[in-house]
Scaffold this motif. Structure first.
Motif, mmCIF file in Angstrom:
data_model
loop_
_atom_site.group_PDB
_atom_site.id
_atom_site.type_symbol
_atom_site.label_atom_id
_atom_site.label_comp_id
_atom_site.label_asym_id
_atom_site.label_seq_id
_atom_site.Cartn_x
_atom_site.Cartn_y
_atom_site.Cartn_z
ATOM 1 N N UNK A 175 0.698 -1.030 -0.182
ATOM 2 C CA UNK A 175 0.029 0.048 -0.017
ATOM 3 C C UNK A 175 1.069 1.313 -0.032
ATOM 4 N N UNK A 176 0.676 2.120 -1.058
ATOM 5 C CA UNK A 176 1.719 3.153 -1.203
ATOM 6 C C UNK A 176 0.697 4.332 -0.953
ATOM 7 N N UNK A 177 1.333 5.372 -0.197
ATOM 8 C CA UNK A 177 0.587 6.837 0.062
ATOM 9 C C UNK A 177 1.476 7.994 0.383
ATOM 10 N N UNK A 178 0.824 9.078 0.226
ATOM 11 C CA UNK A 178 1.884 10.274 0.312
ATOM 12 C C UNK A 178 1.304 11.523 -0.481
ATOM 13 N N UNK A 179 1.357 12.735 -0.005
ATOM 14 C CA UNK A 179 0.700 13.727 -0.593
ATOM 15 C C UNK A 179 1.155 13.515 -2.469
ATOM 16 N N UNK A 180 0.058 14.174 -2.685
ATOM 17 C CA UNK A 180 0.156 14.249 -4.364
ATOM 18 C C UNK A 180 1.546 14.962 -4.918
ATOM 19 N N UNK A 181 2.008 14.259 -5.930
ATOM 20 C CA UNK A 181 3.290 14.698 -6.616
ATOM 21 C C UNK A 181 4.570 14.480 -5.770
ATOM 22 N N UNK A 182 4.432 13.360 -5.100
ATOM 23 C CA UNK A 182 5.599 13.026 -4.376
ATOM 24 C C UNK A 182 6.237 11.842 -4.823
ATOM 25 N N UNK A 183 5.778 11.213 -5.898
ATOM 26 C CA UNK A 183 6.426 10.147 -6.533
ATOM 27 C C UNK A 183 5.476 8.711 -6.199
ATOM 28 N N UNK A 184 4.262 8.839 -5.798
ATOM 29 C CA UNK A 184 3.716 7.543 -5.446
ATOM 30 C C UNK A 184 3.430 6.834 -6.731
ATOM 31 N N UNK A 185 2.987 7.782 -7.856
ATOM 32 C CA UNK A 185 2.731 6.976 -9.181
ATOM 33 C C UNK A 185 3.958 6.384 -9.578
ATOM 34 N N UNK A 186 5.118 7.055 -9.668
ATOM 35 C CA UNK A 186 6.177 6.684 -10.169
ATOM 36 C C UNK A 186 6.681 5.105 -9.557
ATOM 37 N N UNK A 187 6.589 5.258 -7.974
ATOM 38 C CA UNK A 187 6.933 4.135 -7.280
ATOM 39 C C UNK A 187 6.089 2.945 -7.796
ATOM 40 N N UNK A 188 4.846 3.240 -7.791
ATOM 41 C CA UNK A 188 3.769 2.007 -8.292
ATOM 42 C C UNK A 188 4.308 1.536 -9.724
ATOM 43 N N UNK A 189 4.558 2.515 -10.531
ATOM 44 C CA UNK A 189 5.073 2.005 -12.046
ATOM 45 C C UNK A 189 6.346 1.233 -12.032
ATOM 46 N N UNK A 190 7.215 1.872 -11.118
ATOM 47 C CA UNK A 190 8.729 1.110 -10.857
ATOM 48 C C UNK A 190 8.487 -0.378 -10.482
ATOM 49 N N UNK A 191 7.694 -0.386 -9.589
ATOM 50 C CA UNK A 191 7.410 -1.840 -8.776
ATOM 51 C C UNK A 191 6.843 -2.639 -10.030
ATOM 52 N N UNK A 192 6.057 -2.175 -10.764
ATOM 53 C CA UNK A 192 5.492 -3.254 -11.765
ATOM 54 C C UNK A 192 6.185 -3.545 -12.907
ATOM 55 N N UNK A 193 6.880 -2.312 -13.215
ATOM 56 C CA UNK A 193 7.824 -2.839 -14.486
ATOM 57 C C UNK A 193 9.295 -3.567 -14.129
ATOM 58 N N UNK A 194 9.580 -3.376 -12.997
ATOM 59 C CA UNK A 194 10.972 -4.170 -12.632
ATOM 60 C C UNK A 194 10.749 -5.350 -11.817
ATOM 61 N N UNK A 195 9.348 -5.750 -11.588
ATOM 62 C CA UNK A 195 9.060 -7.157 -10.846
ATOM 63 C C UNK A 195 8.157 -7.628 -11.674
ATOM 64 N N UNK A 196 8.240 -9.064 -12.115
ATOM 65 C CA UNK A 196 7.274 -9.723 -12.814
ATOM 66 C C UNK A 196 6.159 -10.367 -12.090
ATOM 67 N N UNK A 197 6.591 -10.280 -10.690
ATOM 68 C CA UNK A 197 5.631 -10.984 -9.648
ATOM 69 C C UNK A 197 4.583 -9.830 -9.351
ATOM 70 N N UNK A 198 4.811 -8.456 -9.608
ATOM 71 C CA UNK A 198 3.717 -7.683 -9.016
ATOM 72 C C UNK A 198 2.628 -7.167 -9.881
ATOM 73 N N UNK A 199 1.396 -6.924 -9.433
ATOM 74 C CA UNK A 199 0.400 -6.292 -10.310
ATOM 75 C C UNK A 199 -0.056 -5.097 -9.733
ATOM 76 N N UNK A 200 -0.227 -4.029 -10.594
ATOM 77 C CA UNK A 200 -0.754 -2.987 -10.236
ATOM 78 C C UNK A 200 -2.187 -2.675 -10.674
#
Length: 177
Positions: free
Chosen positions: A15-40
């Protein structure tokens, strides 16, 4: 009355959280892109896969990036939990690839709902790990031109204070500044 306990879920949740424009979307995408076991959560681009827009259990902080932490109705703790709220997983599940073992839910207001979310995942017998991101508010204010600076800084400080008070009650949490 008999208590029904949910079977242990085989998935792990991030579960990812934080103020808007802090990188939460980027972290979400990086997790999915770099780990085949992850579903966003796959949702419309408009909502950037935010789980808050994919459920009917709690109020969505729509159009409120400047002050949602200051609105009492958006804050939730275990006191706000009701067993029927586990339907949120049914609503979220249609947006995840459930064949993957790690499922990611990202919504900025998770930072002010962490104790409620921990209780929800515990009640549903699910393993959850929290990741919270915070940046200095000034660069964010430059992007949020519709925000009053004083209101946004108060909102940011409220999020930080809430997280600092509640992070120790979470089983597994990471705070990135």
């Amino acid at each position: 009355m008999e208590t029904v306990i949910a079977a242990k879920d085989v998935h792990k949740y991030i579960v990812i959280g934080g103020p808007h424009h802090t990188g939460t979307s980027l972290l979400r995408l990086l997790l999915a892109e770099n780990h085949e076991d992850v579903s966003i959560q796959n949702a419309s681009v408009r909502f950037e896969g935010e789980g808050q827009h994919l459920q009917t259990v709690y109020a969505v902080a729509r159009q409120r990036p400047c002050d949602y932490a200051l609105v009492p109705d958006y804050y939730m703790s275990e006191k706000d939990f009701h067993p029927n709220q586990i339907r949120i997983f049914k609503e979220w599940n249609i947006h995840w690839n459930l064949s993957k073992p790690i499922l990611v839910e990202k919504s900025p207001p998770n930072i002010i709902k962490s104790r409620w979310l921990q209780y929800l995942y515990d009640f549903a017998n699910k393993e959850v790990h929290f990741v919270f991101l915070m940046r200095h508010p000034m660069p964010i204010l430059m992007k949020l031109t519709k925000c009053e600076p004083e209101t946004y800084v108060e909102n940011w400080l409220t999020m930080l204070e809430t997280l600092e008070k509640e992070i120790d009650s979470l089983h597994s949490a990471y705070f990135i500044r």
